[in-house]
Design a protein around this motif. Sequence first.
Motif, PDB file in Angstrom:
ATOM      1  N   LEU A 124      -4.307   6.528 -25.224  1.00 53.36           N
ATOM      2  CA  LEU A 124      -5.539   7.141 -25.734  1.00 53.36           C
ATOM      3  C   LEU A 124      -6.432   7.624 -24.593  1.00 53.36           C
ATOM      4  O   LEU A 124      -7.040   8.701 -24.683  1.00 53.36           O
ATOM      5  N   TYR A 125      -6.510   6.843 -23.514  1.00 50.04           N
ATOM      6  CA  TYR A 125      -7.344   7.240 -22.380  1.00 50.04           C
ATOM      7  C   TYR A 125      -6.803   8.496 -21.716  1.00 50.04           C
ATOM      8  O   TYR A 125      -7.539   9.457 -21.497  1.00 50.04           O
ATOM      9  N   GLN A 126      -5.505   8.493 -21.373  1.00 47.34           N
ATOM     10  CA  GLN A 126      -4.934   9.641 -20.684  1.00 47.34           C
ATOM     11  C   GLN A 126      -4.810  10.846 -21.618  1.00 47.34           C
ATOM     12  O   GLN A 126      -5.142  11.972 -21.232  1.00 47.34           O
ATOM     13  N   GLY A 127      -4.360  10.613 -22.851  1.00 47.89           N
ATOM     14  CA  GLY A 127      -4.272  11.703 -23.818  1.00 47.89           C
ATOM     15  C   GLY A 127      -5.624  12.296 -24.128  1.00 47.89           C
ATOM     16  O   GLY A 127      -5.774  13.516 -24.277  1.00 47.89           O
ATOM     17  N   GLY A 128      -6.637  11.454 -24.204  1.00 48.86           N
ATOM     18  CA  GLY A 128      -7.994  11.929 -24.453  1.00 48.86           C
ATOM     19  C   GLY A 128      -8.528  12.775 -23.309  1.00 48.86           C
ATOM     20  O   GLY A 128      -9.221  13.774 -23.529  1.00 48.86           O
ATOM     21  N   ALA A 129      -8.201  12.387 -22.075  1.00 50.88           N
ATOM     22  CA  ALA A 129      -8.630  13.179 -20.919  1.00 50.88           C
ATOM     23  C   ALA A 129      -7.992  14.567 -20.954  1.00 50.88           C
ATOM     24  O   ALA A 129      -8.647  15.577 -20.658  1.00 50.88           O
TER      25      ALA A 129
ATOM     26  N   MET B  48      -2.132  15.457 -26.861  1.00 42.95           N
ATOM     27  CA  MET B  48      -2.302  14.093 -26.347  1.00 42.95           C
ATOM     28  C   MET B  48      -0.961  13.476 -25.957  1.00 42.95           C
ATOM     29  O   MET B  48      -0.841  12.875 -24.885  1.00 42.95           O
ATOM     30  N   VAL B  49       0.024  13.638 -26.819  1.00 49.00           N
ATOM     31  CA  VAL B  49       1.349  13.073 -26.531  1.00 49.00           C
ATOM     32  C   VAL B  49       1.951  13.732 -25.300  1.00 49.00           C
ATOM     33  O   VAL B  49       2.502  13.053 -24.413  1.00 49.00           O
ATOM     34  N   GLN B  50       1.841  15.055 -25.215  1.00 42.70           N
ATOM     35  CA  GLN B  50       2.379  15.776 -24.059  1.00 42.70           C
ATOM     36  C   GLN B  50       1.658  15.376 -22.777  1.00 42.70           C
ATOM     37  O   GLN B  50       2.283  15.162 -21.732  1.00 42.70           O
ATOM     38  N   GLY B  51       0.336  15.256 -22.849  1.00 43.89           N
ATOM     39  CA  GLY B  51      -0.448  14.928 -21.658  1.00 43.89           C
ATOM     40  C   GLY B  51      -0.252  13.505 -21.183  1.00 43.89           C
ATOM     41  O   GLY B  51      -0.301  13.237 -19.976  1.00 43.89           O
ATOM     42  N   ALA B  52      -0.028  12.580 -22.121  1.00 45.13           N
ATOM     43  CA  ALA B  52       0.077  11.164 -21.745  1.00 45.13           C
ATOM     44  C   ALA B  52       1.511  10.700 -21.545  1.00 45.13           C
ATOM     45  O   ALA B  52       1.768   9.792 -20.747  1.00 45.13           O
ATOM     46  N   LEU B  53       2.447  11.310 -22.272  1.00 43.29           N
ATOM     47  CA  LEU B  53       3.829  10.810 -22.257  1.00 43.29           C
ATOM     48  C   LEU B  53       4.870  11.884 -21.932  1.00 43.29           C
ATOM     49  O   LEU B  53       6.056  11.577 -21.823  1.00 43.29           O
TER      50      LEU B  53
END
Length: 364
Positions: free
Chosen positions: A312-317, A43-48
């Motif tokens: 949460l939205y982007q990490g969840g995706a 999640m952290v990698q995908g969102a940030l």
Amino acid sequence: MDVMPKWAEVVLVPLISLLLAAILSALVILAIGEDPVAAVELMVQGALGSTYGWGYTLYYATNFMFTGLAVAVAFHAKMFNIGGEGQAMLGGLGVALACLYFPWPHWSLALIAATVGAALFGAAWAAIPAYLQAKRGSHIVITTIMFNFIAAAVLNYMLVNVLRPEGSMDPATERFSPTVHLPTLHEILAPFGIEFSKAAPANFSLLVAIAACILVWALIWRTRLGYEIRAYGFSEPGARYAGISPTRIIMISMLISGGLAGLMAINNVMGEAERLVLNATEGAGFIGIAVALMGRSHPLGVFLAAILFGFLYQGGAELALWTSIPRELIVVIQALVILFTGALDNMVRMPLESLFLRYRKGRS
């Protein structure tokens, strides 16, 4: 005198609530046979972890800033505006009309017109429930929920029967003119030598949302109207005694609230889709309630909470895309955050107040 210091109220309570939500979320992930540590890392990698991820995180956060501020303003007048979703839908209609039917020579002029259109349509949709509460005693929660469904029906009718281009089967407007294209963060940051993903949807609306946070702070804490809104929210009988009109405060607060919710459309309609489509709001009006609760109805808190929910939205995706964890579980995690920061707020607050009270008694 408050039992708990302000820093504990603003920082410690939400932080512990988030920690509890994270622990429970980790247990849920473990229960389905997945590694919670690996899930968090993804999640952290995908969102940030990239400008592409940041672009989507900030795009979602922009939506949540507008709807969170809308709910926060109503909260200060002790009203629960659950109609942000419908107000944002109608705000999108205002943006579409402003962008489609006027030949704007530059995006800056189109943005001003779209901002006015979005705010007016959102405020107009909030004005009816506000009037019903102020004059008829109808509860704002019930009427704003009902108006969400009415807004969806109105938008559906407009897209299918009025705004849909001839020959098209898609219930959506035609694309806006290229002259009304809002600059993306890539285009904004490029002159400063800062590299940012071209594919990310974050755009100039983010700066408008930050400006809205500043303006709402100035309104609520630095103007007479803001003082009257807070006074009415704190005590209606006291406000009446001081000569503050409840009808005026209800109407003005809800007009501002609806206008802020409507402004979300400049991000998702004008900035990202560049046309008006069905379900463009994607539930952001309801997420705004959680953002306002978690942010303690303060613009800075709303800004930070919006960033968290964008994460949460982007990490969840990303989690749903690259693991076997179902997308619905991400909704569960978001629900746990809402539960602990909103509904179970006193579960954290009361033990902390007891601790601080004991500490003060011990020192005295």
